[in-house]
Enzyme design. Structure first.
Site, mmCIF file in Angstrom:
data_model
loop_
_atom_site.group_PDB
_atom_site.id
_atom_site.type_symbol
_atom_site.label_atom_id
_atom_site.label_comp_id
_atom_site.label_asym_id
_atom_site.label_seq_id
_atom_site.Cartn_x
_atom_site.Cartn_y
_atom_site.Cartn_z
ATOM 1 N N CYS A 151 41.310 53.439 29.898
ATOM 2 C CA CYS A 151 42.261 53.665 30.985
ATOM 3 C C CYS A 151 43.305 52.567 30.944
ATOM 4 O O CYS A 151 43.022 51.436 30.544
ATOM 5 C CB CYS A 151 41.574 53.782 32.337
ATOM 6 S SG CYS A 151 41.045 52.257 33.115
ATOM 7 N N CYS A 159 36.657 50.993 31.506
ATOM 8 C CA CYS A 159 37.569 51.660 32.431
ATOM 9 C C CYS A 159 37.380 50.961 33.775
ATOM 10 O O CYS A 159 36.301 50.440 34.051
ATOM 11 C CB CYS A 159 37.219 53.139 32.524
ATOM 12 S SG CYS A 159 38.534 54.141 33.202
ATOM 13 N N CYS A 197 40.458 40.701 30.542
ATOM 14 C CA CYS A 197 39.048 40.971 30.264
ATOM 15 C C CYS A 197 38.290 39.660 30.096
ATOM 16 O O CYS A 197 38.877 38.633 29.756
ATOM 17 C CB CYS A 197 38.908 41.781 28.975
ATOM 18 S SG CYS A 197 39.569 43.438 29.095
#
Length: 180
Positions: free
Chosen positions: A93, A17, A101
């Site tokens: 989220c 998140c 990422c």
């Protein structure tokens, strides 16, 4: 690629998140308790707040889930050499799901399990606590479904489909269809 052939293996799971102060923290604690020794959970954020939301800790403790040692940390810790290799990475989220990422060692399976942010629900403690309890329940339901999967015996494609399905369960914030 996720190793699904070795029975008795402990699978590493990372919950992401953006702030790593609420939803991912809840998920880490829930899976570590309810994973029946089959999973080792971690959490992190792309822009960690540095502190765990006190309401997350209060809700965990009220449901008898471990809160000691939980901390807000960067996802960079899990992309660094020597970090545990993840088998699964779940974004909880929508902001984190849309970010680029790091490249995770071991090419873990990923899915989006978006849950509404309880930390943004009002200024009164009763409203915040209600929102945190709701997030906790949605995450716990998803984690129960995940922990019940026969991870050792499902092929990668079937497992991906199950992970996406779990992410679409009650409380989903985004109907993203991707899992890898």
């Amino acid at each position: 690629m996720c190793d699904t052939a070795s029975s008795g293996r402990i699978f590493n799971v990372l919950f992401l998140c953006t702030g790593n102060s609420a939803r991912s923290i809840l998920a880490e604690s829930i899976l570590n308790k309810d994973g029946a020794g089959r999973f080792r959970a971690f959490s992190a954020g792309s822009q960690p707040k540095g502190d765990v939301d006190p309401m997350a800790l209060k809700v965990l403790e009220s449901y008898d889930y471990p809160a000691a040692g939980l901390r807000s940390k960067s996802w960079d810790e899990f992309a660094a050499p020597g970090a545990p290799v993840m088998d699964f990475v779940f974004t909880v989220c929508d902001n984190a799901a849309g970010e680029t990422c790091p490249v995770w060692p071991g090419q873990p399976m990923t899915a989006h399990w978006g849950i509404e942010d309880p930390a943004t629900k009002g200024v009164l403690d009763i409203h915040r606590e209600t929102a945190f309890v709701t997030a906790f329940r949605h995450l716990r339901n998803r984690i129960f479904a995940f922990a019940a999967l026969p991870v050792d015996s499902l092929d990668r494609s079937s497992l991906c489909a199950k992970l996406v399905e779990i992410g679409r369960s009650d409380g989903a914030t985004s109907p993203r269809d991707s899992a890898a």
